[in-house]
Design a protein around this motif. Structure first.
Motif, PDB file in Angstrom:
ATOM      1  N   ALA A 272     -45.018  -7.190 -18.185  1.00 32.56           N
ATOM      2  CA  ALA A 272     -44.155  -8.348 -18.393  1.00 32.56           C
ATOM      3  C   ALA A 272     -44.982  -9.464 -19.018  1.00 32.56           C
ATOM      4  N   THR A 273     -44.553  -9.930 -20.196  1.00 31.51           N
ATOM      5  CA  THR A 273     -45.298 -11.005 -20.874  1.00 31.51           C
ATOM      6  C   THR A 273     -44.379 -12.192 -21.143  1.00 31.51           C
ATOM      7  N   MET A 323     -48.392   6.535 -23.569  1.00 28.94           N
ATOM      8  CA  MET A 323     -48.344   5.235 -22.898  1.00 28.94           C
ATOM      9  C   MET A 323     -46.910   4.896 -22.500  1.00 28.94           C
ATOM     10  N   ARG A 324     -45.975   5.220 -23.381  1.00 35.67           N
ATOM     11  CA  ARG A 324     -44.561   4.914 -23.110  1.00 35.67           C
ATOM     12  C   ARG A 324     -44.032   5.682 -21.894  1.00 35.67           C
ATOM     13  N   GLU A 325     -44.645   6.837 -21.589  1.00 34.65           N
ATOM     14  CA  GLU A 325     -44.198   7.602 -20.420  1.00 34.65           C
ATOM     15  C   GLU A 325     -44.487   6.855 -19.119  1.00 34.65           C
ATOM     16  N   ASP A 326     -45.494   5.966 -19.141  1.00 31.92           N
ATOM     17  CA  ASP A 326     -45.891   5.257 -17.915  1.00 31.92           C
ATOM     18  C   ASP A 326     -45.513   3.777 -17.910  1.00 31.92           C
ATOM     19  N   ILE A 327     -45.452   3.160 -19.094  1.00 30.86           N
ATOM     20  CA  ILE A 327     -45.324   1.699 -19.159  1.00 30.86           C
ATOM     21  C   ILE A 327     -44.089   1.283 -19.947  1.00 30.86           C
ATOM     22  N   THR A 328     -43.357   0.304 -19.397  1.00 32.54           N
ATOM     23  CA  THR A 328     -42.253  -0.327 -20.121  1.00 32.54           C
ATOM     24  C   THR A 328     -42.645  -1.780 -20.385  1.00 32.54           C
ATOM     25  N   GLY A 329     -42.380  -2.278 -21.581  1.00 32.76           N
ATOM     26  CA  GLY A 329     -42.750  -3.658 -21.900  1.00 32.76           C
ATOM     27  C   GLY A 329     -41.532  -4.556 -22.020  1.00 32.76           C
ATOM     28  N   PHE A 330     -41.650  -5.774 -21.497  1.00 29.24           N
ATOM     29  CA  PHE A 330     -40.615  -6.798 -21.689  1.00 29.24           C
ATOM     30  C   PHE A 330     -41.295  -8.128 -21.944  1.00 29.24           C
ATOM     31  N   SER A 331     -40.684  -8.985 -22.769  1.00 23.73           N
ATOM     32  CA  SER A 331     -41.220 -10.345 -22.918  1.00 23.73           C
ATOM     33  C   SER A 331     -40.091 -11.344 -22.673  1.00 23.73           C
ATOM     34  N   PHE A 332     -40.479 -12.527 -22.186  1.00 23.77           N
ATOM     35  CA  PHE A 332     -39.483 -13.514 -21.759  1.00 23.77           C
ATOM     36  C   PHE A 332     -39.832 -14.913 -22.249  1.00 23.77           C
ATOM     37  N   SER A 333     -38.798 -15.665 -22.603  1.00 24.22           N
ATOM     38  CA  SER A 333     -38.974 -17.054 -23.051  1.00 24.22           C
ATOM     39  C   SER A 333     -39.258 -17.961 -21.848  1.00 24.22           C
ATOM     40  N   ASP A 334     -39.774 -19.147 -22.118  1.00 21.85           N
ATOM     41  CA  ASP A 334     -39.987 -20.138 -21.061  1.00 21.85           C
ATOM     42  C   ASP A 334     -38.668 -20.510 -20.390  1.00 21.85           C
ATOM     43  N   LEU A 361     -38.810 -11.370 -13.578  1.00 23.39           N
ATOM     44  CA  LEU A 361     -37.910 -11.128 -14.715  1.00 23.39           C
ATOM     45  C   LEU A 361     -38.062  -9.683 -15.204  1.00 23.39           C
ATOM     46  N   GLY A 362     -39.294  -9.197 -15.210  1.00 23.74           N
ATOM     47  CA  GLY A 362     -39.559  -7.821 -15.647  1.00 23.74           C
ATOM     48  C   GLY A 362     -38.807  -6.823 -14.771  1.00 23.74           C
ATOM     49  N   ARG A 364     -36.089  -7.412 -12.943  1.00 22.12           N
ATOM     50  CA  ARG A 364     -34.643  -7.574 -13.190  1.00 22.12           C
ATOM     51  C   ARG A 364     -34.227  -6.853 -14.479  1.00 22.12           C
ATOM     52  N   ALA A 365     -35.027  -7.035 -15.513  1.00 20.40           N
ATOM     53  CA  ALA A 365     -34.688  -6.430 -16.804  1.00 20.40           C
ATOM     54  C   ALA A 365     -34.709  -4.909 -16.695  1.00 20.40           C
ATOM     55  N   TYR A 366     -35.678  -4.399 -15.937  1.00 17.09           N
ATOM     56  CA  TYR A 366     -35.766  -2.941 -15.772  1.00 17.09           C
ATOM     57  C   TYR A 366     -34.541  -2.424 -15.028  1.00 17.09           C
ATOM     58  N   ARG A 367     -34.153  -3.151 -13.969  1.00 18.75           N
ATOM     59  CA  ARG A 367     -32.974  -2.735 -13.180  1.00 18.75           C
ATOM     60  C   ARG A 367     -31.718  -2.718 -14.047  1.00 18.75           C
ATOM     61  N   GLU A 368     -31.606  -3.735 -14.916  1.00 19.48           N
ATOM     62  CA  GLU A 368     -30.413  -3.813 -15.769  1.00 19.48           C
ATOM     63  C   GLU A 368     -30.363  -2.668 -16.767  1.00 19.48           C
ATOM     64  N   ALA A 369     -31.533  -2.192 -17.182  1.00 25.27           N
ATOM     65  CA  ALA A 369     -31.574  -1.152 -18.214  1.00 25.27           C
ATOM     66  C   ALA A 369     -31.483   0.264 -17.636  1.00 25.27           C
ATOM     67  N   HIS A 370     -31.661   0.408 -16.316  1.00 28.34           N
ATOM     68  CA  HIS A 370     -31.674   1.747 -15.718  1.00 28.34           C
ATOM     69  C   HIS A 370     -30.732   1.826 -14.526  1.00 28.34           C
ATOM     70  N   GLU A 371     -30.040   2.943 -14.428  1.00 31.26           N
ATOM     71  CA  GLU A 371     -29.087   3.146 -13.340  1.00 31.26           C
ATOM     72  C   GLU A 371     -29.791   3.413 -12.022  1.00 31.26           C
ATOM     73  N   GLU A 372     -30.949   4.091 -12.093  1.00 27.54           N
ATOM     74  CA  GLU A 372     -31.593   4.631 -10.885  1.00 27.54           C
ATOM     75  C   GLU A 372     -31.922   3.547  -9.864  1.00 27.54           C
ATOM     76  N   ARG A 373     -31.935   3.917  -8.598  1.00 26.81           N
ATOM     77  CA  ARG A 373     -32.385   2.997  -7.550  1.00 26.81           C
ATOM     78  C   ARG A 373     -33.903   3.036  -7.525  1.00 26.81           C
ATOM     79  N   ILE A 374     -34.510   1.872  -7.429  1.00 30.71           N
ATOM     80  CA  ILE A 374     -35.969   1.825  -7.398  1.00 30.71           C
ATOM     81  C   ILE A 374     -36.454   0.915  -6.273  1.00 30.71           C
ATOM     82  N   ASN A 375     -37.720   1.106  -5.957  1.00 29.00           N
ATOM     83  CA  ASN A 375     -38.413   0.220  -5.037  1.00 29.00           C
ATOM     84  C   ASN A 375     -39.297  -0.666  -5.921  1.00 29.00           C
ATOM     85  N   GLY A 376     -38.819  -1.864  -6.207  1.00 27.39           N
ATOM     86  CA  GLY A 376     -39.507  -2.715  -7.182  1.00 27.39           C
ATOM     87  C   GLY A 376     -40.513  -3.651  -6.531  1.00 27.39           C
TER      88      GLY A 376
END
Ligand SMILES: *Cc1c(COP(=O)(O)O)cnc(C)c1O
Length: 432
Positions: A272-273, A323-334, A361-362, A364-376
């Protein structure tokens, strides 16, 4: 265990050499030759272990050739004297890494490295002279990390009049083995002086010199401990675990990848950047284009050319697909960061600093993009009071400031003023 340079133009070295050298002679970063997998028996049982035991078992893989077992235990016990609790915030977990002496997660890496360096200096029966240039924040972390560590003396070079009074007090009031040098010049001048001093042959023959920069491998490895630790604190480890890491130079994320490769059952890591999004951009396009950094509210992540990118490339064999198999990238405005701080305060009565808010934010964005239940699990890297002004502006009210920050303003400064010249620095270093 040996460590190689990410540029492969230097011979592999021990953990001791990699730590004392900091940067490899070919300009690359040191990285372990292999990331060993913990045994299945260990991976089944580590959740019942203490933080110190987990840290020891993980570190032993990399340091057993260079540090005796008892010494490593002592280093770990002296480094980790503060809690790292996992807090429930809504349907997320927040790993608070900011309860150390400077209220930021960099205490973890810096305190461990300082004790490791002190130990290596003891074996050479010479005091280790540590040089660090700071534009503000790193000075405090380095000064507190080395404070009172035997066999070390730290010189912090900072530009006269160009750091905030609060930052200045964090490295000028400690005294003892911490010496603050106020340079008549800019931060770039300070950095250049450190570089020249480290390369100066007269200084190198008479002193045992090291630099305390952020790329040191001894700062990276201890950051992997708390990924294991957070896992032991989760209430439902049967759900896929996703860590969200607020990232600038990507040391923290690299440490998480190391934990995953060692067998920690991590489903995914989120990079998350803020709008300095070179790395998320790379994941998307496969092209790495560094650029000048842009100022944001999460300013410790204002990085346009992340230094640990070369380590990530090394670990993944230069493959963006892997790298994409392990890491998802998101960036966010101020704007989104500020809104997240306000929302978490209103809905959950929880205060994030701007960096922790980016991690949230990272998730939240991941949850919105994926259906699966996760332990975040979001990593909170700084205490909200450290960025009180931004936090207060976001939530519209004042926040409590911890005693450690308030005390600072009453302590006495001890500073040596120096000219912007190597000759002057050399005199100070040799005079002691
Ligand atoms: C340094 C820092 C970061 C970024 O960590 P990296 O390891 O450089 O990615 C995030 N938050 C805070 C508060 C920091 O000081």
């Amino acid at each position: 265990m040996l460590f190689h340079s990410t540029r492969y133009q230097a011979a592999p070295v021990s953990f001791r050499e990699a730590t004392l050298q900091g940067l490899a002679p070919d300009g690359g970063l040191w990285i372990m030759n292999e990331i060993p997998r913990m045994s299945n028996a260990w991976l089944r049982s580590f959740t019942k272990q203490s933080f110190h035991n987990i840290a020891y078992d993980v570190a032993w893989n990399y340091m057993s050739d260079d540090i005796e077992a008892d010494t490593l235990r002592n280093i770990i016990e002296e480094t980790f004297t503060f809690p790292m609790p996992l807090q429930k915030v809504g349907n997320c977990n927040v790993l608070e890494l900011f309860h150390g002496p400077t209220l930021a997660f960099k205490d973890v890496g810096a305190r461990f490295m300082a004790r490791v360096m002190g130990h290596f200096a003891k074996n050479r029966s010479q005091e280790l002279i540590v040089l660090a240039a700071t534009s503000g924040d790193t000075g405090g972390a380095v000064a507190h990390a080395f404070y009172d560590v035997p066999h070390t003396r730290v010189f912090i070079l900072y530009p006269c009049g160009k750091v905030t009074p609060m930052q200045e007090r964090q490295f000028t009031t400690l005294g003892r083995n911490i010496v603050a040098l106020e340079v008549d010049g800019t931060f770039d001048d300070c950095q250049e002086l450190v570089k020249q001093a480290l390369q100066n042959s007269e200084l190198r023959t008479s002193l045992l010199l090291a630099s305390a920069n952020s790329i040191n491998i001894a700062r990276l490895i201890p950051q992997s401990f708390y990924y294991f630790w957070a896992f032991t604190q989760t209430t439902d480890p049967t759900l896929p675990v996703v860590y969200s890491v607020p990232s600038g130079n990507f040391g923290n994320l690299t440490a998480g990848i190391i934990a995953k490769k060692m067998g920690l059952p991590v489903h995914r890591l989120i990079a998350a950047t803020n709008i300095n999004d070179v790395f998320p951009d790379y994941l998307q396009t496969g092209r790495f284009a560094s650029r000048a950094s842009v100022a944001t509210v999460s300013n410790a992540m204002d990085v346009g050319n992340p230094s640990n990118f070369v380590r990530l490339l090394d670990i993944y064999g230069n493959s963006v697909e892997r790298m994409r198999e392990d890491i998802t990238g998101f960036s966010f405005s101020d704007e989104k960061t500020v809104r997240m701080m306000r929302q978490c305060c209103e809905e959950h009565d929880y205060l994030f600093d701007p960096h922790g808010a980016v991690a949230m934010l990272g998730l939240r964005a991941y949850r919105e993009a994926h259906e699966e239940r996760i332990n975040g699990i979001a990593l909170a890297t700084a205490h909200p009071a450290k960025f009180a002004r931004s936090v207060e502006r976001a939530i519209g009210k004042s926040i409590p400031i911890p005693e450690t920050l308030l005390q600072l303003s009453t302590e006495k400064k001890q500073v040596i003023s120096v000219a912007n010249s190597l000759e002057n620095i050399r005199e100070v270093l040799l005079r002691r």
